[in-house]
Design a protein around this motif. Structure first.
Motif, PDB file in Angstrom:
ATOM      1  N   ALA A 189       0.830  -1.211   0.000  1.00 43.59           N
ATOM      2  CA  ALA A 189       0.000   0.000   0.000  1.00 43.59           C
ATOM      3  C   ALA A 189       0.864   1.261   0.000  1.00 43.59           C
ATOM      4  CB  ALA A 189      -0.921  -0.014   1.218  1.00 43.59           C
TER       5      ALA A 189
ATOM      6  N   GLU B 145       2.505   1.664  -3.516  1.00 47.20           N
ATOM      7  CA  GLU B 145       1.570   2.107  -4.552  1.00 47.20           C
ATOM      8  C   GLU B 145       1.254   3.599  -4.410  1.00 47.20           C
ATOM      9  OE1 GLU B 145      -1.935  -0.341  -4.971  1.00 47.20           O
ATOM     10  OE2 GLU B 145      -2.990   1.358  -5.893  1.00 47.20           O
ATOM     11  N   ARG B 146       0.999   4.007  -3.172  1.00 47.70           N
ATOM     12  CA  ARG B 146       0.676   5.429  -2.983  1.00 47.70           C
ATOM     13  C   ARG B 146       1.898   6.320  -3.200  1.00 47.70           C
ATOM     14  NH1 ARG B 146      -2.608   6.478   2.419  1.00 47.70           N
ATOM     15  NH2 ARG B 146      -2.367   8.618   1.671  1.00 47.70           N
TER      16      ARG B 146
ATOM     17  N   GLY C 213       2.469   7.165  -6.681  1.00 49.47           N
ATOM     18  CA  GLY C 213       1.316   7.800  -7.344  1.00 49.47           C
ATOM     19  C   GLY C 213       1.395   9.320  -7.360  1.00 49.47           C
TER      20      GLY C 213
ATOM     21  N   GLU D  79      -0.099  11.671  -5.693  1.00 48.01           N
ATOM     22  CA  GLU D  79      -0.068  12.506  -4.490  1.00 48.01           C
ATOM     23  C   GLU D  79       1.368  12.845  -4.081  1.00 48.01           C
ATOM     24  OE1 GLU D  79      -1.399  10.560  -0.723  1.00 48.01           O
ATOM     25  OE2 GLU D  79      -1.532   8.737  -1.902  1.00 48.01           O
TER      26      GLU D  79
ATOM     27  N   GLN E  97       5.237  14.047   2.105  1.00 46.70           N
ATOM     28  CA  GLN E  97       4.063  13.309   1.648  1.00 46.70           C
ATOM     29  C   GLN E  97       4.216  11.811   1.936  1.00 46.70           C
ATOM     30  OE1 GLN E  97       1.721  15.291   0.731  1.00 46.70           O
ATOM     31  NE2 GLN E  97       0.207  13.672   0.373  1.00 46.70           N
TER      32      GLN E  97
ATOM     33  N   ILE F 202       1.924   9.313   4.146  1.00 48.65           N
ATOM     34  CA  ILE F 202       1.388   8.026   3.679  1.00 48.65           C
ATOM     35  C   ILE F 202       1.691   6.916   4.689  1.00 48.65           C
ATOM     36  CG2 ILE F 202       1.706   6.216   1.928  1.00 48.65           C
ATOM     37  CD1 ILE F 202       2.112   8.545  -0.111  1.00 48.65           C
TER      38      ILE F 202
ATOM     39  N   ASP G 205      -0.557   7.373   7.614  1.00 52.59           N
ATOM     40  CA  ASP G 205      -1.934   6.933   7.297  1.00 52.59           C
ATOM     41  C   ASP G 205      -2.054   5.415   7.317  1.00 52.59           C
ATOM     42  OD1 ASP G 205      -2.589   9.499   6.726  1.00 52.59           O
ATOM     43  OD2 ASP G 205      -2.765   9.232   4.542  1.00 52.59           O
ATOM     44  N   GLU G 206      -1.066   4.766   6.703  1.00 50.59           N
ATOM     45  CA  GLU G 206      -1.148   3.306   6.605  1.00 50.59           C
ATOM     46  C   GLU G 206      -0.942   2.645   7.977  1.00 50.59           C
ATOM     47  OE1 GLU G 206      -2.206   1.640   3.976  1.00 50.59           O
ATOM     48  OE2 GLU G 206      -2.381   3.458   2.764  1.00 50.59           O
TER      49      GLU G 206
END
Ligand code: GDP
Length: 300
Positions: free
Chosen positions: A56, A59-60, A63, A65, A75, A79, A82-83
């Motif tokens: 996850a 991938e983010r 990407g 973002e 950033q 991430i 968040d994960e």
């Protein structure tokens, strides 16, 4: 938090390295993800949880973002944060109280996980919120478990229902059932049932816990697990999930300085919310579990 000392250092160091870069290349991202993966595995986080977490993040991080961010490194930190919140369960989940009191809370877990101590902590916490809890001593297995519950009950200022002498004598299922009946009769609004564990997962123990569950039909079954248990967390959590179908998890010994991978694995392995954290031996070393707060402590 001591249990995450080394993991926390490694994650923050890995993420700090990105700060010197402007835009992040795919190989920067891969290198970072690889280091995160190693740090999680070294902290004894379960492999399947590590895999989905790193997939996850990768991938983010590859990407838009991050690609379009003014500060890509920051950033990526966001991430990872968040994960982490995600694998810890997202939102915190409070106790589910019964519409018709008493609310019955059963504790289950291996011997030494910290159930009896937790019974006292939870009772004190609930008393502070204006509840009237009754503790029920259904651990008749471990020598002194009944006495220990009476001691923590005394410290918490709550009563303990303990009609049996303990230490292999008496019927724990009957004690649990009678304890709940007693709570109804005397109008306690919460009953906390302490149960016996063994040093390892054991068929007799699980049968007894399942029998108690059936006898008292609890509103919550809290699986108490030592955060220091390491890779054994996977098998233990799955055995208890099958055996007693718990509704929530309590992590104990988060103050310990061993690797606290169980804490990060348990939600992903069981799908059940982590509801409380125990962080020491005294009754006040206890808090409702907040995934976001825990994640920021890890990335602090
Ligand atoms: P039970 O067999 O599951 O009932 O476990 P106990 O409640 O008897 O706890 C086992 C041992 O762990 C005791 O010595 C407790 O004082 C200790 N303990 C329980 N919770 C914690 C915790 O959060 N941190 C630390 N450091 N010790 C704890």
């Amino acid at each position: 938090m001591a249990a995450f000392g080394s993991l926390s250092t490694r994650l923050t160091e890995t993420l700090a390295k990105l700060r010197t870069k402007g835009k992040l290349s795919a190989s920067d991202v891969d290198g970072t993800v690889r280091e995160i993966r190693r740090a999680l595995l070294d902290a004894d986080v379960a492999l399947e949880v590590v895999k989905s977490f790193t997939a996850a993040v990768r991938e983010r991080a590859l990407g838009a973002e991050v690609g379009e961010a003014l500060n890509p490194a920051q950033q990526v930190v966001k991430i990872v944060n968040d994960e982490l919140v995600g694998i810890l369960g997202g939102e915190s989940r409070p106790l589910q109280l019964a519409k018709q009191p008493p609310t019955v809370i059963m504790l289950a877990g291996l011997q030494g996980a910290g159930k009896t101590t937790l019974a006292g902590k939870l009772a004190k916490h609930l008393r502070g919120k204006g509840h009237q809890p009754l503790l029920v001593a259904s651990d008749l297995q471990r020598p002194n478990a009944v006495t220990q519950l009476q001691v923590v009950g005394g410290q918490a200022g709550v009563e303990v229902y303990a009609p049996e002498p303990g230490n292999g004598v008496g019927d724990p299922v009957k004690v649990a059932r009678d304890g709940v009946a007693e709570a109804k009769r005397r109008q306690y609004d919460i009953v906390i049932v302490d149960t016996a564990g063994r040093l390892g997962v054991d068929a007799d123990m699980m049968r007894q816990a399942a029998d108690i569950r059936r006898a008292v039909d609890p509103d919550e079954v809290l699986f108490v697990i030592d955060a220091m248990i390491g890779q054994d967390a996977v098998a233990t959590a799955k055995a208890f999930q099958e055996g007693v179908d718990f509704t929530g998890v309590v992590l104990t010994k988060l103050d310990g300085d061993a690797r606290g991978g169980a804490a990060l694995s348990i939600r992903g392995l069981t799908g059940k919310p982590i509801m409380f954290a125990s962080t020491g031996e005294t009754l006040d070393d206890f808090e409702p579990f907040h995934p976001d707060r825990m994640a920021s402590r890890i990335l602090d």
